[in-house]
Design an enzyme around this catalytic site. Sequence first.
Site: not given
Ligand code: NAD
Length: 511
Positions: A302, A268, A193, A401
């Site tokens: 991240c 992550e 997804k 963040e």
């Molecule tokens: P997000 O959590 O909003 O969304 C990530 C994914 O989760 C999307 O595909 C979204 O549709 C899905 N999602 C959202 N709510 C959900 C739910 N209730 N159930 C299942 N899936 C759901 O994150 P974002 O804004 O897309 O990405 C940015 C974040 O990702 C930042 O916090 C960043 O630090 C983190 N990130 C971490 C790493 C790492 O390796 N630690 C790497 C890249 C990004």
Amino acid sequence: MSLSSLEKNLNQLQDLRERFRREPIKHLIDGEWVSSSNKETFINGSPIDESIIGEVALGTQQDVDEACQAAHNAFSDWAAMSGAKRRELLHAIADSIEANAEEIALVESLDTGQPIRFMSKAAIRGAENYRYFADMAPSARDGLALPAQKHMNYTVRQPIGPVGVITPWNTPFMLSTWKIAPALAAGCTVVHKPAEWSPCTAALLAKLMEEAGLPKGVINTVHGLGETTGKALTENALIRAIAFVGESATGSNIIRQGAETLKRVHFELGGKNPVIVFDDADLDRAEDAVIFMIYSLNGERCTSSSRLLIQESIADEFIERIKKRVGLLRVGHPLDPDTEIGPLIHASHLEKVISYFEVARREGVTIAAGGKKIDIQGKGHFVEPTLLTEADSSMRIAQEEIFGPVLTVIDFKDEEEAVTLANNVKYGLAGYVWTSNTGRSVRMAENLDVGMVWVNSENNRHLSAPFGGMKASGIGRDGGDYSFDFYMETKNICIATGEHTIPKLGKARKS
Ligand code: NAD
């Protein structure tokens, strides 16, 4: 600005844009490209000029259930396939990623606003992920021999089953490959997804995997929103584990959603990573690294070093150097190879980042550079690279963040204070230390509550090394064999090698 390269890139994008406009992006379920069961779509826009890229199928509960069923049906044959054959298929995927690297990079820039100078490498990194895990596929099952008295214990690993992979919008292509490649190499089937703000390269990746010959149902991609499509995936009983990259708060939701079906999770998550610069550091190199690790990839990274902890004795001089460099950063069209900072992914993310400038003013810090939205030709989600100085660790700009090109600077006196400040956040993903004192670098590395420490370096990656965070930054590690620990079950087998004593219950004692 190298106009000619920008124009060349824009021209190359024309055909691709035409394709996205003509045909809505579909799901890949059980080897078929399908619309959503209720035919609904959502609109995907470009952060560059807010134009519509195209429509995307909006995954329903039924779509997700069908994808999970397909992954379930395909699992036993895929898991039983020899590691050598899986290796061959994963190398074929890497070949086609490499052959299409330019298209992937252009589409990624268009869809996410990430500068093309970084995205061209992201596609190649994606191919490397497949090659690396392809070569590990034949030995993924191997376990340990654990001899004991009169018994031989040995372990084998088996793929856990169909898994869900949920990815975010920052460097979505590279991150998707980082999660999907080890899952496939381990023998798991996948329902992916992708993030709703960056669906294009996920669709390209699914196409390349299908064309490379993955059997139907081994990879399924369902587009849609997190709260509906993503949630349905985390709740599906056929899915054994969820590999998730995204925000910490979403991680908590996924644990809740997956509780009923006892999902294994690998997370992550977010970060507020410190880069700690001591007065004995090579300041020229530290300066380059500090700038690179917060202002590359639009700060939407991240592992970005979003907090600069600077030793008091050199603070004024070093901040002045950083300030000069921030003023020289080139913000612009992401398809221009000269551009260093492109537009942020989405209007609501732009709003979030900008809201922190107001928070910074209220908290009384100095906005030493940037601090405003910029319109380029009156459009786009552009923001000035920003430097916030004289901050205090308790402030929101030092704790939360922001996920944009915004650096918060805090002074420290000595090593002890540096550690306290560095650890004084809920996150624990990465830490960067700049010092020429070897003993200090070892002490700092041990005392930082983070999953990864780089000393006199800036996020150099080695695919065998464990990647992941502590505290609110994650659960589990990726990379090398660590990935297989998540995607596989370890089974212990114990065989008697002689005639040991077995307790004889229920037998009358001899008189
Ligand atoms: P997000 O959590 O909003 O969304 C990530 C994914 O989760 C999307 O595909 C979204 O549709 C899905 N999602 C959202 N709510 C959900 C739910 N209730 N159930 C299942 N899936 C759901 O994150 P974002 O804004 O897309 O990405 C940015 C974040 O990702 C930042 O916090 C960043 O630090 C983190 N990130 C971490 C790493 C790492 O390796 N630690 C790497 C890249 C990004």
